[in-house]
Design an enzyme around this catalytic site. Structure first.
Site, PDB file in Angstrom:
ATOM      1  CG  LEU A   1      18.547  47.406  34.263  1.00 25.83           C
ATOM      2  CD1 LEU A   1      18.502  48.167  32.941  1.00 25.83           C
ATOM      3  CD2 LEU A   1      17.920  46.029  34.103  1.00 25.83           C
ATOM      4  CB  SER A   2      24.106  47.766  38.759  1.00 23.83           C
ATOM      5  OG  SER A   2      23.853  49.139  38.572  1.00 23.83           O
TER       6      SER A   2
ATOM      7  CB  THR B   1      21.745  53.542  43.517  1.00 19.71           C
ATOM      8  OG1 THR B   1      20.733  54.354  42.934  1.00 19.71           O
ATOM      9  CG2 THR B   1      21.110  52.426  44.333  1.00 19.71           C
TER      10      THR B   1
ATOM     11  CE  LYS C   1      24.028  57.821  43.030  1.00 18.54           C
ATOM     12  NZ  LYS C   1      23.895  58.498  41.731  1.00 18.54           N
TER      13      LYS C   1
ATOM     14  CG  ASN D   1      28.604  56.667  40.542  1.00 18.00           C
ATOM     15  OD1 ASN D   1      29.742  57.127  40.684  1.00 18.00           O
ATOM     16  ND2 ASN D   1      28.182  56.149  39.400  1.00 18.00           N
TER      17      ASN D   1
ATOM     18  CG  ASP E   1      26.116  58.875  38.546  1.00 19.04           C
ATOM     19  OD1 ASP E   1      26.048  57.748  38.027  1.00 19.04           O
ATOM     20  OD2 ASP E   1      25.662  59.132  39.675  1.00 19.04           O
TER      21      ASP E   1
ATOM     22  N   GLY F   1      18.742  68.180  40.951  1.00 13.81           N
ATOM     23  CA  GLY F   1      19.021  67.083  41.863  1.00 13.81           C
ATOM     24  C   GLY F   1      20.427  66.543  41.720  1.00 13.81           C
ATOM     25  N   GLY F   2      20.635  65.345  42.275  1.00 10.21           N
ATOM     26  CA  GLY F   2      21.961  64.744  42.278  1.00 10.21           C
ATOM     27  C   GLY F   2      22.517  64.505  40.891  1.00 10.21           C
TER      28      GLY F   2
ATOM     29  NE  ARG G   1       8.449  71.990  38.739  1.00  2.84           N
ATOM     30  CZ  ARG G   1       8.808  71.055  37.872  1.00  2.84           C
ATOM     31  NH1 ARG G   1      10.008  70.506  37.978  1.00  2.84           N
ATOM     32  NH2 ARG G   1       7.999  70.661  36.908  1.00  2.84           N
TER      33      ARG G   1
ATOM     34  CG  LEU H   1      19.492  62.399  33.113  1.00  2.99           C
ATOM     35  CD1 LEU H   1      20.172  62.617  34.457  1.00  2.99           C
ATOM     36  CD2 LEU H   1      20.515  62.118  32.029  1.00  2.99           C
TER      37      LEU H   1
END
Length: 279
Positions: free
Chosen positions: A20-21, A66, A70, A91, A106, A133-134, A156, A220
């Site tokens: 969508l950017s 993205t 990155k 990003n 971000d 994660g990132g 985890r 997110l």
């Protein structure tokens, strides 16, 4: 063919066709009265050098970055701002006369979205963060910089949590489900609930029944616009925030770097809402 000049920006990564950017960029340019353009550029692992050269030769003013580039691009730009340096990833890349600066919007974009939608500010607040994660890295770094008092991380992998805590400025710790009750902000950064998500994420790290009124609960994921997990948290009384806002506000911050003007966030939200309604 991509029309390029210092009035051209874009987004780069893979997969990129559903990003969508460019839509958000164009909505902003139209609102600002700028004759700028935005393109989606397909590039995967190993393509960072090609993309950096493309920016310089073709004259892109900026690129949103993205996955999976990155970290790769962060290693070869000319310099990094503070947030990108801390994270070791970017990003957003800005071209200043051939000098390329990497940024990370971000985490700040996430917090801007939360404030925009709920009025919440993290200073002095207690947070629970699910995932490692990132996106989790960006958010825990931003929470620390904005003065959160405590971040309990649930993931985890114990080793992954240890790495995250290095970005928390002494404000983070290993968390458990029992930490959710006292939290002001609960954030799920995992793909749980996302359309087509990996089966490994078939159960949430935080049960919705642990959330309650007086809390803000953020996810997110933005496809679907509201996950079943968020719906269940809302039924518990929590104020919920989906992932579309982070996308809008990280793009807004990047545009402000590139154009030097305040981003027209309302116009960008309108474009994002329209696109989400069509998906």
């Amino acid at each position: 063919m991509i029309e390029t000049s210092l009035h051209a920006v874009g987004v780069v990564g893979r997969p990129i066709e559903h990003s969508l950017s460019p839509l958000l960029h164009r909505a902003a340019f139209q609102e600002l009265g700028l004759a700028w353009t935005s393109a989606a550029i397909d590039a995967g692992e190993g393509d960072a050098q090609r993309i950096v050269e493309l920016m310089r030769v073709e004259g892109f003013r900026g690129l949103s970055v993205t996955m999976p580039l990155k970290i790769e691009i962060a290693k070869i730009v000319d310099d990094l701002d503070e947030s990108a340096s801390d994270l070791g990833s970017v990003n957003c890349v800005t071209n200043n006369g051939g000098h390329l600066t990497g940024s990370s919007t971000d985490g700040d974009g996430f917090l801007a979205a939360i404030e925009h939608q709920t009025g919440f500010r993290p200073h002095g607040a207690r947070a629970v963060l699910a995932g490692s994660g990132g996106a989790a890295r960006s958010i825990i770094s931003a929470l620390s910089r904005h003065g959160v008092s405590d971040v309990a991380v649930i993931a985890r992998s114990t080793l992954a949590v240890d790495e995250l805590l290095g970005l928390a400025g002494g404000r983070g710790r290993h968390g458990t489900a029992s930490d959710v009750h006292e939290a002001d902000l609960v954030i799920d950064t995992t793909p749980f609930g996302m359309a087509g998500a990996d089966p490994a994420f078939s159960t949430p790290l935080i049960a919705p029944s642990l959330t309650h009124s007086g809390q803000i609960v953020a996810d997110l994921v933005y496809v679907p616009r509201e996950t079943h997990w968020l719906e269940e948290c809302r039924l518990q009384g929590a104020e919920i925030v989906g992932g579309l806002g982070m996308l809008v506000h990280q793009a807004a911050l990047a545009l402000e770097i590139w154009t030097g003007q305040s981003a027209p966030v309302a116009a960008m939200w309108s474009a994002a809402d329209d696109a989400a309604g069509r998906s």
